[in-house]
Structures are given as C-alpha cells and as structure tokens.
Design a protein around this motif. Structure first.
Motif, PDB file in Angstrom:
ATOM      1  N   MET A  54      -4.152  -0.004  -8.165  1.00  0.00           N
ATOM      2  CA  MET A  54      -3.628  -1.035  -9.058  1.00  0.00           C
ATOM      3  C   MET A  54      -3.204  -0.439 -10.396  1.00  0.00           C
ATOM      4  N   LYS A  55      -4.001   0.497 -10.915  1.00  0.00           N
ATOM      5  CA  LYS A  55      -3.642   1.144 -12.178  1.00  0.00           C
ATOM      6  C   LYS A  55      -2.343   1.941 -12.058  1.00  0.00           C
ATOM      7  N   GLU A  56      -2.066   2.414 -10.854  1.00  0.00           N
ATOM      8  CA  GLU A  56      -0.833   3.167 -10.615  1.00  0.00           C
ATOM      9  C   GLU A  56       0.344   2.250 -10.304  1.00  0.00           C
ATOM     10  N   GLY A  57       0.133   0.950 -10.404  1.00  0.00           N
ATOM     11  CA  GLY A  57       1.211   0.006 -10.167  1.00  0.00           C
ATOM     12  C   GLY A  57       1.413  -0.360  -8.708  1.00  0.00           C
ATOM     13  N   LYS A  58       0.452   0.018  -7.869  1.00  0.00           N
ATOM     14  CA  LYS A  58       0.520  -0.330  -6.446  1.00  0.00           C
ATOM     15  C   LYS A  58      -0.150  -1.691  -6.268  1.00  0.00           C
ATOM     16  N   ASN A  59       0.650  -2.733  -6.290  1.00  0.00           N
ATOM     17  CA  ASN A  59       0.113  -4.086  -6.365  1.00  0.00           C
ATOM     18  C   ASN A  59      -0.236  -4.713  -5.024  1.00  0.00           C
ATOM     19  N   ALA A  60       0.028  -4.004  -3.936  1.00  0.00           N
ATOM     20  CA  ALA A  60      -0.340  -4.521  -2.615  1.00  0.00           C
ATOM     21  C   ALA A  60      -0.409  -3.371  -1.629  1.00  0.00           C
ATOM     22  N   GLY A  61      -1.331  -3.488  -0.682  1.00  0.00           N
ATOM     23  CA  GLY A  61      -1.428  -2.440   0.321  1.00  0.00           C
ATOM     24  C   GLY A  61      -2.627  -2.635   1.220  1.00  0.00           C
ATOM     25  N   CYS A  62      -2.900  -1.613   2.021  1.00  0.00           N
ATOM     26  CA  CYS A  62      -4.009  -1.650   2.957  1.00  0.00           C
ATOM     27  C   CYS A  62      -4.580  -0.243   3.090  1.00  0.00           C
ATOM     28  N   PHE A  63      -5.583  -0.101   3.924  1.00  0.00           N
ATOM     29  CA  PHE A  63      -6.164   1.207   4.216  1.00  0.00           C
ATOM     30  C   PHE A  63      -5.726   1.669   5.603  1.00  0.00           C
ATOM     31  N   ARG A  64      -5.851   2.958   5.843  1.00  0.00           N
ATOM     32  CA  ARG A  64      -5.760   3.429   7.209  1.00  0.00           C
ATOM     33  C   ARG A  64      -6.976   2.883   7.967  1.00  0.00           C
ATOM     34  N   MET A  65      -6.973   3.034   9.296  1.00  0.00           N
ATOM     35  CA  MET A  65      -8.041   2.425  10.083  1.00  0.00           C
ATOM     36  C   MET A  65      -8.473   3.338  11.221  1.00  0.00           C
ATOM     37  N   ARG A  66      -9.748   3.264  11.545  1.00  0.00           N
ATOM     38  CA  ARG A  66     -10.229   3.867  12.780  1.00  0.00           C
ATOM     39  C   ARG A  66     -11.187   2.888  13.440  1.00  0.00           C
ATOM     40  N   PHE A  67     -11.361   3.066  14.742  1.00  0.00           N
ATOM     41  CA  PHE A  67     -12.229   2.169  15.504  1.00  0.00           C
ATOM     42  C   PHE A  67     -13.646   2.733  15.604  1.00  0.00           C
ATOM     43  N   ASP A  68     -14.590   1.866  15.869  1.00  0.00           N
ATOM     44  CA  ASP A  68     -15.980   2.296  16.033  1.00  0.00           C
ATOM     45  C   ASP A  68     -16.233   2.748  17.478  1.00  0.00           C
TER      46      ASP A  68
END
Length: 239
Positions: A103-117
C-alpha cells in the motif's frame, strides 16, 4: 499518507470444523500489530458463529452468498485497507507487513501467490501458476487486499453473482488501476481436489472460467458447477 489499518474479512458458511484454526492463526500473527481487526461474516446454520464469538473478532450475520457476505463485512470495517480471506486459507506470517508495504508503494489492490496443503506434485504445479498475471490463474483462494476507497469506487462485489465474484471484481479493479500479485504465499485447503479428483476438478474449473469469459449466464454456470462438483458443507462454494 493514508492510515494503514487493516480489516480482515472472512465469509463463512458451515466452517465449524476449521474456523477455530483459522482465527487462532490470524490472532497469533496480528497480536503484535495495532490497527487490525477481524470480521467473520457468517451465513451458515452450524456452530461457526458460536465458535467465532468466543474469539476477539467481530461477527456479522448477513444473508447467504459470498459476495453479499464480503460486502457486509466491508460495510462495517473500521480501517482503510480491506483483506478478504477464505475460511480454509491461511495467510503468510508476514501478510500484515506485506500488505502495508504494498500500500505504501501505491499498490492499492492485489493478492498473494498460493500453494495447497497437499504435497502432490500436480498440486504444487497448480500452485506455481498463481504467480502468472492471467485471469484463468486467479481465484478467491489467493485472498484479496484492496484500499477501502478503491473497493467502494468499484461498487464492491457483485451480489448477483454466485460464482466468479472474485474474478469479476478483479476485472473491475484492473479497469481503474494495476492488480498486483505479491511474492508471499497463502496456503489453502486441497479438500475439494481430494473429493473430486486432482485432474478432473482442474478441468472443471477451467471450463467454468471459459464459460464466464464467454458470457454464459450465472444460472448456466451454477448448474454446471453443481452437476459436476461433489457437494461439501456449502453447495454454493465457488472457485
């Protein structure tokens, strides 16, 4: 500069088996951070709400429908950054710092990468593709962070959608600003794959993405989903 408080919003429907683990994980991660809150938006009929009420979280009881539930949570959020998280997904231990930095870098929306259990090589292969910036590689299990002002400007989640509500809002976000995929990984349950078959379920999800992109109506997509995916606790759980 915007105040970097974060509201975590978890839509639930009959998640009594796993909600305690999710909340305990989140509370352990956030205990040393100020300006965080957790909202559980529950629409089920099991003990999820009862269990959640035993933790220092905010509980709301909107009508059933993941989009409706997430909007209800956002409507009572106190902070200016929203983080939508599925009940069977655990965020990385660094997720608060990761989101604040973004957010401080101006990235106002997004997600994370993902892995399964699940250590199965094919499941790891599926998880690798969550770093690819294409709509077919997105899903609500990757979670979603977004500035509350941007969320409101997009109109929030479309409550007319029973499936693909996460893909829909990402599309509307991308018409306004860039959508970012952070390098850290959430860990999500592979229970649906174990129940329906690793290759078979991925083919079904791919078909649902195609149907959505091709403009099929929600009724047709939901019918295809229910006809092909074995039900779990929530017959309306979506991709």
């Amino acid at each position: 500069m915007a105040h970097q408080g974060i509201t975590i919003i978890i839509p639930t429907f009959n998640e009594e088996k796993g909600i305690a683990k999710t909340l305990e994980t989140l509370l352990a991660i956030t205990k040393n951070y100020r300006d965080t809150e957790i909202i559980v938006a529950d629409a089920g009929a099991d003990r999820t709400a009862e269990i959640a009420s035993g933790y220092p979280v905010i509980l709301c009881r909107p009508e059933k429908g993941r989009a409706r539930q997430m909007n209800a949570g956002a409507a009572i959020a106190r902070h200016d950054t929203l983080y939508f998280l599925h009940a069977d997904t655990l965020p990385p231990e660094t997720f608060i710092d990761d989101i604040r930095k973004a957010m401080k870098e101006g990235k106002n929306a997004g997600c994370f990468r993902m892995r399964f259990d699940d250590p199965h090589p094919i499941m790891a292969f599926y998880g690798w593709f969550t770093r690819v910036p294409l709509p077919i590689c997105r899903g609500g299990d990757q979670s979603l962070f977004i500035a509350k002002k941007l969320f409101e400007a997009t109109g929030g989640f479309d409550e007319n959608l029973l499936v693909m509500e996460d893909i829909d809002i990402i599309g509307r976000i991308e018409r306004r600003t860039q959508f970012h995929i952070l390098e850290s990984e959430v860990v999500t349950s592979a229970r649906k794959y174990r129940r329906n078959g690793i290759l078979r379920l991925q083919a079904i999800f791919g078909t649902i993405h195609f149907m959505y992109a091709a403009g099929y109506d929600q009724e047709s997509i939901v019918r295809f989903y229910r006809d092909n995916i074995k039900p779990e606790e929530d017959p309306e759980k979506t991709v």
